[in-house]
Design a protein around this motif. Structure first.
Motif, short mmCIF file in Angstrom:
data_model
loop_
_atom_site.label_atom_id
_atom_site.label_comp_id
_atom_site.label_asym_id
_atom_site.label_seq_id
_atom_site.Cartn_x
_atom_site.Cartn_y
_atom_site.Cartn_z
N ALA A 133 0.61 -1.41 -0.20
CA ALA A 133 -0.26 0.28 0.01
C ALA A 133 1.00 1.34 -0.20
CB ALA A 133 -0.99 0.20 0.84
N LEU A 134 1.88 1.12 0.65
CA LEU A 134 2.31 2.32 0.85
C LEU A 134 3.73 2.45 -0.46
CD1 LEU A 134 4.38 1.99 4.90
CD2 LEU A 134 2.97 3.48 3.80
N LYS A 135 4.06 1.40 -1.45
CA LYS A 135 4.43 1.54 -2.73
C LYS A 135 3.66 2.10 -3.17
CE LYS A 135 7.45 -0.89 -5.42
NZ LYS A 135 6.46 -0.22 -6.93
N ALA A 136 2.15 1.74 -3.60
CA ALA A 136 1.68 2.50 -4.38
C ALA A 136 1.04 3.82 -4.27
CB ALA A 136 0.19 1.31 -4.44
N ARG A 137 1.40 4.18 -2.68
CA ARG A 137 1.36 5.82 -2.80
C ARG A 137 2.04 6.54 -3.35
NH1 ARG A 137 0.58 8.23 3.81
NH2 ARG A 137 0.10 9.97 3.47
N LEU A 138 3.73 5.58 -2.92
CA LEU A 138 4.91 6.91 -2.87
C LEU A 138 4.52 7.11 -4.63
CD1 LEU A 138 7.12 8.06 -2.70
CD2 LEU A 138 7.95 5.37 -2.30
#
Length: 79
Positions: free
Chosen positions: A68-73
């Motif tokens: 999820a954090l990778k997608a947000r980044l």
């Protein structure tokens, strides 16, 4: 009238006692083996199934959070 044979009565009693002793020895051997295996496993520091499942759930949650954090980044970098 039936007569009782002392020899057969004695043999029957002997066999009954022998089966009782054999059953007791079997139970004692099973308990000793179980105790030995429990001590051996405890000395090896194996994890329990509950501990393994808890760590696996934590790893799965961390993996999902990382995705999820990778997608947000990625979304922030594309702006």
């Amino acid at each position: 009238m039936q007569t009782r044979n002392k020899f057969m009565d004695d043999m029957s009693q002997l066999m009954t006692n022998a089966m009782g002793v054999a059953q007791g020895a079997k139970d004692e051997a099973e308990n000793a083996m179980k105790s030995l295996m429990d001590r051996w496993l405890a000395d090896r520091d194996f994890v329990t199934r509950e501990e393994f499942d808890a760590v696996r759930a934590m790893a799965q949650k961390a993996r999902e959070e990382n995705e999820a954090l990778k997608a947000r980044l990625d979304a922030l970098e594309s702006k």
